[in-house]
Design a protein around this motif. Structure first.
Motif, PDB file in Angstrom:
ATOM      1  N   LYS A   3       0.832  -1.197   0.000  1.00  0.00           N
ATOM      2  CA  LYS A   3       0.000   0.000   0.000  1.00  0.00           C
ATOM      3  C   LYS A   3       0.872   1.255   0.000  1.00  0.00           C
ATOM      4  O   LYS A   3       0.640   2.197  -0.764  1.00  0.00           O
ATOM      5  N   GLU A   4       1.894   1.259   0.849  1.00  0.00           N
ATOM      6  CA  GLU A   4       2.807   2.400   0.904  1.00  0.00           C
ATOM      7  C   GLU A   4       3.528   2.585  -0.426  1.00  0.00           C
ATOM      8  O   GLU A   4       3.690   3.718  -0.904  1.00  0.00           O
ATOM      9  N   ASN A   5       3.928   1.496  -1.047  1.00  0.00           N
ATOM     10  CA  ASN A   5       4.609   1.547  -2.341  1.00  0.00           C
ATOM     11  C   ASN A   5       3.706   2.182  -3.403  1.00  0.00           C
ATOM     12  O   ASN A   5       4.146   3.029  -4.186  1.00  0.00           O
ATOM     13  N   ALA A   6       2.437   1.793  -3.416  1.00  0.00           N
ATOM     14  CA  ALA A   6       1.495   2.353  -4.387  1.00  0.00           C
ATOM     15  C   ALA A   6       1.314   3.852  -4.160  1.00  0.00           C
ATOM     16  O   ALA A   6       1.271   4.641  -5.119  1.00  0.00           O
ATOM     17  N   GLU A   7       1.238   4.268  -2.895  1.00  0.00           N
ATOM     18  CA  GLU A   7       1.087   5.692  -2.586  1.00  0.00           C
ATOM     19  C   GLU A   7       2.317   6.478  -3.025  1.00  0.00           C
ATOM     20  O   GLU A   7       2.199   7.577  -3.584  1.00  0.00           O
ATOM     21  N   LEU A   8       3.492   5.914  -2.788  1.00  0.00           N
ATOM     22  CA  LEU A   8       4.722   6.600  -3.178  1.00  0.00           C
ATOM     23  C   LEU A   8       4.862   6.686  -4.701  1.00  0.00           C
ATOM     24  O   LEU A   8       5.329   7.702  -5.224  1.00  0.00           O
ATOM     25  N   LYS A   9       4.452   5.644  -5.405  1.00  0.00           N
ATOM     26  CA  LYS A   9       4.489   5.687  -6.871  1.00  0.00           C
ATOM     27  C   LYS A   9       3.577   6.788  -7.390  1.00  0.00           C
ATOM     28  O   LYS A   9       3.931   7.519  -8.319  1.00  0.00           O
ATOM     29  N   HIS A  10       2.398   6.898  -6.783  1.00  0.00           N
ATOM     30  CA  HIS A  10       1.450   7.930  -7.198  1.00  0.00           C
ATOM     31  C   HIS A  10       2.029   9.320  -6.940  1.00  0.00           C
ATOM     32  O   HIS A  10       1.957  10.216  -7.801  1.00  0.00           O
ATOM     33  N   ALA A  11       2.628   9.519  -5.765  1.00  0.00           N
ATOM     34  CA  ALA A  11       3.233  10.809  -5.435  1.00  0.00           C
ATOM     35  C   ALA A  11       4.380  11.118  -6.397  1.00  0.00           C
ATOM     36  O   ALA A  11       4.542  12.269  -6.832  1.00  0.00           O
TER      37      ALA A  11
END
Length: 96
Positions: free
Chosen positions: A71-79
């Motif tokens: 989940k954190e990885n997906a958020e960081l990719k989006h950012a």
């Protein structure tokens, strides 16, 4: 619509015996819903769903940590995508 675990199990048993279309019509549920239950059972096993039909969360701390990191990885990719778009925007403005 939410279906309880016992309803799903009975529907799956019936679909194992006579196929998917007839039980779906008899039980008044969409064909694709019953088909999806069958696919999930094949993929995850019979005990995946609790009574509400939601996926049970594993008690294994390693699996929980993996989910958190995904989940954190997906958020960081989006950012990161947002920042790259902003960088491109400002780079274009600077050239003018």
């Amino acid at each position: 619509m939410q279906y309880d675990k016992s309803f799903k199990e009975e529907a799956l048993k019936l679909s194992d015996e006579i196929g998917v279309k007839a039980p779906a019509a008899q039980l008044g549920i969409p064909y694709y819903t019953l088909s999806g239950w069958r696919n999930n059972r094949k993929k995850y096993g019979a005990d995946l769903y609790c009574g509400s039909g939601h996926k049970q969360m594993s008690a294994d701390p390693v699996e929980q940590r993996i989910r958190e990191l995904e989940k954190e990885n997906a958020e960081l990719k989006h950012a990161n995508e947002i920042l790259q778009e902003a960088l491109g925007f400002f780079a274009q403005r600077r050239k003018k």
